[in-house]
Structure formats: C-alpha cells, structure tokens
Enzyme design. Structure first.
Site, PDB file in Angstrom:
ATOM      1  N   LYS A 165       0.709  -1.300   0.099  1.00  0.00           N
ATOM      2  CA  LYS A 165       0.051   0.079  -0.018  1.00  0.00           C
ATOM      3  C   LYS A 165       0.804   1.146  -0.195  1.00  0.00           C
ATOM      4  CE  LYS A 165      -1.558   1.557   3.894  1.00  0.00           C
ATOM      5  NZ  LYS A 165      -1.105   3.001   4.126  1.00  0.00           N
ATOM      6  N   ASN A 166       2.045   1.045   0.628  1.00  0.00           N
ATOM      7  CA  ASN A 166       2.712   2.355   0.962  1.00  0.00           C
ATOM      8  C   ASN A 166       3.649   2.723  -0.152  1.00  0.00           C
ATOM      9  OD1 ASN A 166       1.325   2.889   3.188  1.00  0.00           O
ATOM     10  ND2 ASN A 166       3.207   2.434   4.629  1.00  0.00           N
ATOM     11  N   ARG A 207      -4.021  10.618   5.359  1.00  0.00           N
ATOM     12  CA  ARG A 207      -2.777  11.722   5.403  1.00  0.00           C
ATOM     13  C   ARG A 207      -2.047  11.612   4.148  1.00  0.00           C
ATOM     14  NH1 ARG A 207      -0.824  14.579   8.651  1.00  0.00           N
ATOM     15  NH2 ARG A 207       0.940  13.454   7.875  1.00  0.00           N
ATOM     16  N   CYS A 234      -3.656  13.683  14.197  1.00  0.00           N
ATOM     17  CA  CYS A 234      -3.799  11.934  13.837  1.00  0.00           C
ATOM     18  C   CYS A 234      -3.773  11.396  15.179  1.00  0.00           C
ATOM     19  CB  CYS A 234      -2.716  11.915  12.512  1.00  0.00           C
ATOM     20  SG  CYS A 234      -2.588   9.902  12.318  1.00  0.00           S
ATOM     21  N   ARG A 282       2.026  14.483  13.210  1.00  0.00           N
ATOM     22  CA  ARG A 282       2.466  14.100  11.851  1.00  0.00           C
ATOM     23  C   ARG A 282       2.222  15.388  11.117  1.00  0.00           C
ATOM     24  NH1 ARG A 282      -0.047   8.594  10.080  1.00  0.00           N
ATOM     25  NH2 ARG A 282       1.907   8.164   8.895  1.00  0.00           N
ATOM     26  N   PRO A 283       3.008  16.393  11.095  1.00  0.00           N
ATOM     27  CA  PRO A 283       2.960  17.479  10.273  1.00  0.00           C
ATOM     28  C   PRO A 283       3.690  17.249   8.729  1.00  0.00           C
ATOM     29  CG  PRO A 283       4.724  17.736  11.828  1.00  0.00           C
ATOM     30  CD  PRO A 283       4.193  16.227  12.128  1.00  0.00           C
ATOM     31  N   ILE A 284       3.247  18.452   7.856  1.00  0.00           N
ATOM     32  CA  ILE A 284       3.946  18.094   6.647  1.00  0.00           C
ATOM     33  C   ILE A 284       4.872  19.355   6.404  1.00  0.00           C
ATOM     34  CG2 ILE A 284       2.327  16.634   5.333  1.00  0.00           C
ATOM     35  CD1 ILE A 284       1.231  18.731   4.029  1.00  0.00           C
ATOM     36  N   ASP A 285       5.245  19.897   7.422  1.00  0.00           N
ATOM     37  CA  ASP A 285       6.140  21.302   7.286  1.00  0.00           C
ATOM     38  C   ASP A 285       7.422  20.939   6.247  1.00  0.00           C
ATOM     39  OD1 ASP A 285       6.900  19.605   9.606  1.00  0.00           O
ATOM     40  OD2 ASP A 285       8.561  21.113  10.155  1.00  0.00           O
ATOM     41  N   LEU A 286       8.057  19.593   6.368  1.00  0.00           N
ATOM     42  CA  LEU A 286       9.255  19.459   5.636  1.00  0.00           C
ATOM     43  C   LEU A 286       8.972  19.303   4.171  1.00  0.00           C
ATOM     44  CD1 LEU A 286      10.988  16.919   8.141  1.00  0.00           C
ATOM     45  CD2 LEU A 286      11.512  19.216   7.785  1.00  0.00           C
ATOM     46  N   ASP A 325       5.523   0.528  11.662  1.00  0.00           N
ATOM     47  CA  ASP A 325       4.667  -0.098  11.705  1.00  0.00           C
ATOM     48  C   ASP A 325       4.532  -1.611  11.818  1.00  0.00           C
ATOM     49  OD1 ASP A 325       3.643   2.346  10.163  1.00  0.00           O
ATOM     50  OD2 ASP A 325       4.124   1.422   8.241  1.00  0.00           O
ATOM     51  N   ILE A 379       9.640   6.939  16.298  1.00  0.00           N
ATOM     52  CA  ILE A 379       9.155   7.605  15.164  1.00  0.00           C
ATOM     53  C   ILE A 379       7.797   8.613  15.532  1.00  0.00           C
ATOM     54  CG2 ILE A 379       8.568   7.650  12.745  1.00  0.00           C
ATOM     55  CD1 ILE A 379      11.603   6.387  13.187  1.00  0.00           C
ATOM     56  N   ARG A 429      -8.008  -0.631   5.762  1.00  0.00           N
ATOM     57  CA  ARG A 429      -7.255   0.526   5.041  1.00  0.00           C
ATOM     58  C   ARG A 429      -6.094  -0.076   4.356  1.00  0.00           C
ATOM     59  NH1 ARG A 429      -5.797   5.619   8.224  1.00  0.00           N
ATOM     60  NH2 ARG A 429      -4.820   5.801   6.230  1.00  0.00           N
TER      61      ARG A 429
END
Ligand code: UD1
Length: 425
Positions: free
Chosen positions: A22-23, A96, A120, A125-129, A309, A331, A401
């Site tokens: 999936k990933n 996300r 979340c 779990r930001p997406i600043d990067l 995971d 993580i 999912r």
C-alpha cells in the site's frame, strides 16, 4: 460497521500470500500526475486507502481504472486533464498520505491546493518538511481556509537537507524534483523500499534519479515525463504481520510473494525470540515456532531499522514471550493505542513515555476490543488468534485501510475468523 469475530487457539499452517505494498502504491499512483500519458501499475493491493487515492485523483479530473481479480490488481491512470488540482478536506482527513499529491501537482500544473492534514491518532504528523522543500525549490506558499496553496511557474532544482527523515516527504519532493529545472540534491532522505519503488517508476517514466535507497538522492530535472508500466513491490508490513501470526500461534507457515531482503530487522528480531525462520528462495519465508518464545527488546527506527509499522504487532508477540521486552517507539509520539486493548485481553504492559515494558508470558483471554489505527488493529487480530475464547474486534475499517481481505487469508491458514456486518450495533 463491520466487526471481526475471532476464536483463538489454532496454530496457523500452510501458505499466506502477500499483496502489493500500500505504501508503495500510494506514491506511485500520485506519480501519474506527472505525465499526460497513461501509467499502468500492477500488484495494487485491494485496500481502502487505494480506493481513497482513486477518489482523490478522479476528483482532480484524472481517469482511473482499477481492476482486481482477473484484471490482476492493475490500475491504469490517465492524468491528461487535471481540471482541479485540489486535494479536498473530505479526502485528506481520511488519508493523510493525500499530501503526496502536493509535489507532483505543483511540478506538473504550476499550482496545488491541498487541505492541511489535521491531527492524527498516532501523533502530530505535520508536513512542514514537504512545504519547506517546495519553498526551497521556488514555490510560493499561502495558507487559506485550511488549505495550503503552492504555486510555481516551474520549480527550480535546489539543495534540500531534511531536518528529520520523512518517508512521504522524501517521496513528495522527489516527485517535485523530477520536473524541476536543473539539479536537485536531497540529503538525509528516507531509505525505505517504498522510496526505491517510486524511484523505479519515475525512472521508467523518463526521470533522471541517482541514489534512491541511500541518504542522498540526486535528480536531474527533465522537461517532460512519459507513460510507463510498473509492478509494485510486495508489502513488507503485511509480510511481517504474517510472520508474527505464524510465530505467535505456534504454527508452520510459508509466507509467499514477499521480499525477504526488505524484512531483515523483523526476521532478526523474531530469531532472537526463538522463532525459526528461513528464507526459502527469493520470494518466500518459512516461519515455525513451538510456542517457546523468549523476550527481546525493540526500538523502532527508520529503514533499515525495525519499522514503526511493525511495533504494535511485535508487542502482541511479546505478551507470549517469556521475560520482559522493552518496546521503544522513536518515530511517532503517540503510537501505543493498542496497549490498553491488549491489557484488556490480559497482557501485562506498562507504558512510560515512549517505552512500553511487556512482561510475558501471560495467557490472553478473549474480549471485545476496539481497533484504533491500522497497525494497532493488526496487533489485536494477532492477540485474538491466541486468546482463549471468542474476541470481537470493532471498527475493522481501520484494518481494511491497509490489509487486503486479511480474514480470508488467515482463514485459509486455519484461523477461526469471520467478518460480521452490523452485529450488535
Ligand atoms: C510513512 C508511512 C507510515 C509509516 C511512516 C514511518 C506511508 C503512506 N506512510 O508515513 O505507514 O508509519 O512512514 O515509517 O508511506 N515529520 C515532520 N515533518 C514532516 C514530515 C514528517 O516532523 O514534514 C515527522 C513525523 O511527525 C514523524 C516522522 O517525521 O515523527 C516520520 O514521519 P514520516 O516518515 O513522514 O511518516 P509518513 O511519511 O507520514
């Protein structure tokens, strides 16, 4: 809402086949945005997140055919027309990984509107990067009405140093860099096999990439990419979950259509616990256990370390191992939601900050439990497979999912598990 009813006690025997990752599939589907031509992906897993990604791409104007069964789990994506380069809140809030369209949309159309992901279950779990990287490549960023808007006539190659290793961040910026003007050098990149899988597809589309799978990736931007056909890697997390299913039930299982090379840390740890594991051939692993498991500590790390995971599933196994196992989550800051549910089944687990201490072996007894996030749900399935009596797992949409028909696969190896729609609700 569907539930699983699981009666524990059967050792798993026989064969379990692993689906596509999936990933890997999610970023590869997003990569189709980068070209007007068709992208064909094979070995797509039949899971809910893939349906969500299909919805996301179609809402932008793409044509996405998705066929399972005889159609060999294949998707054909055409992004010839992208009339609305927006990832809407309704979709982003359920997945996300939708933020993976940010880089390819700006690179291809010059503009992207992506809803800001909220909090979340497993941490901030930001997406600043992702955003910082796009800014370094010359994108103008604005925040409006809960959306991030990124614009750039053409992105420019840049030097990007990730402050922290991020898997989807590396993938998002890699997809932006392939169409940027000039060279991009990305340092401190994620080395996960999913990044390498994506780079394989992009290269087949005409991108010029060196170093995928290492901390430094170099990209020479090209003007245009073309269509391609690509086969998605096997899902290493599903494979790892099956290895633990074999080990925890004292079974003898052949896990097939997987890549043993992607599972080094997991296999090493299971061997330390006394599980017998052999890679038999290029794509299958035999797992055997007589139930005499020993405690061992884990500490989650970026690839090639022990995957976050797999932490929840490993914790279920640790409840059945003799001695104390320390489980350290490095993580994500809040990824112990399975603990309370395992404790309700009789596990002895104490959490202190990012470390959980599991004392085994404790017999588990069946209970009604709630699936929270995807991998927490998998750990409850594993616990229920050895619990005494019949467990009922609620909210299994979380497991749907990311695991393809897990109940059918496990039943094929002798587990007593069935899906019930709307029972007792
Ligand atoms: C991906 C996987 C997920 C896995 C995770 C870690 C997909 C679709 N999901 O998630 O299954 O658990 O990798 O292996 O591939 N971070 C920041 N800023 C950012 C991005 C990340 O601070 O811009 C932090 C996160 O909060 C987290 C850490 O970096 O603490 C790692 O996150 P990341 O690797 O980005 O996870 P995802 O890519 O979301």
């Amino acid at each position: 809402m569907d539930k699983f009813v699981i009666r524990g006690g059967n050792p798993l025997l026989g064969t379990l086949r692993v689906s596509g990752s999936k990933n890997s599939a999610l970023p590869c589907m997003a990569a189709a945005i980068l070209t007007e031509e068709e992208v064909v992906l094979e070995n797509i897993p039949q899971v809910r997140d893939i349906e969500t990604e299909r919805k996301l791409l179609t809402s932008m104007g793409a044509e996405v055919e998705l066929g399972y069964g005889r159609a060999h789990h294949r998707t054909t994506i055409s992004c010839r027309v992208l009339s609305d380069p927006t990832a809407k809140y309704e979709i982003v809030k359920t997945m996300r990984a939708s933020s993976l369209v940010l880089g390819p949309l700006v690179a291809r159309t010059g503009m992207a509107r992506v809803s800001m992901p909220g909090g979340c279950a497993i941490g901030a779990r930001p997406i600043d990067l992702h955003i910082k990287g796009l800014e370094t490549m010359g994108a103008q960023i604005a925040y409006e009405h809960g959306y991030i808007e990124a614009r750039a006539e053409r992105l420019k190659g840049a030097h990007i140093l990730f402050d922290k290793i991020t898997v989807t961040g590396t993938e998002d910026l890699l997809m932006a860099a392939v169409l940027a003007e000039g060279e991009t050098v990305m340092e401190n990149c994620a080395r996960e096999p999913e990044v390498t899988d994506l780079a394989g597809l992009l290269t087949a589309m005409g991108a010029k990439i060196e170093g995928a799978g290492t901390p430094t990736i170099r990209v020479q931007g090209v003007e245009k990419l073309h269509g391609a056909k690509h086969r998605i890697n096997p899902d290493r997390i599903e494979a790892g979950t099956f290895l633990i299913a074999g080990a925890i039930t004292g079974g003898d299982l052949m896990v097939t259509q997987c890549n043993p090379q992607h599972l080094g840390a997991v296999i090493g740890k299971l061997q330390e616990c006394g599980v017998r594991i052999e890679a038999t051939g290029e794509d299958q692993i035999r797992v055997r256990s007589e139930g005499n498991l020993k405690a061992a500590d884990i500490s989650t790390e970026e690839y090639p370390g022990f995957p976050t995971d797999m932490q929840a599933q490993y914790m279920a196994l640790a409840t059945q191992a003799e001695g104390a196992s320390l489980v350290k989550e490095n993580i994500f800051e809040n990824r112990f939601m399975h603990v309370q549910e395992l404790v309700r089944m009789g596990a002895n687990i104490r959490v202190d900050g990012r470390t959980a201490t599991v004392r085994g072996k404790t017999p588990l007894s069946a209970a009604a439990v709630m699936c929270s996030d995807l991998r927490a749900s998998a750990s409850l399935v594993l616990g229920a497979l050895v619990a005494d009596g019949e467990s009922i797992l609620d909210r299994v949409y979380n497991i749907d999912r990311g695991y393809e028909r897990i109940e059918e696969k496990l039943r094929g190896a002798g587990a007593q598990i069935r899906r019930m729609g709307n029972v007792f609700s």
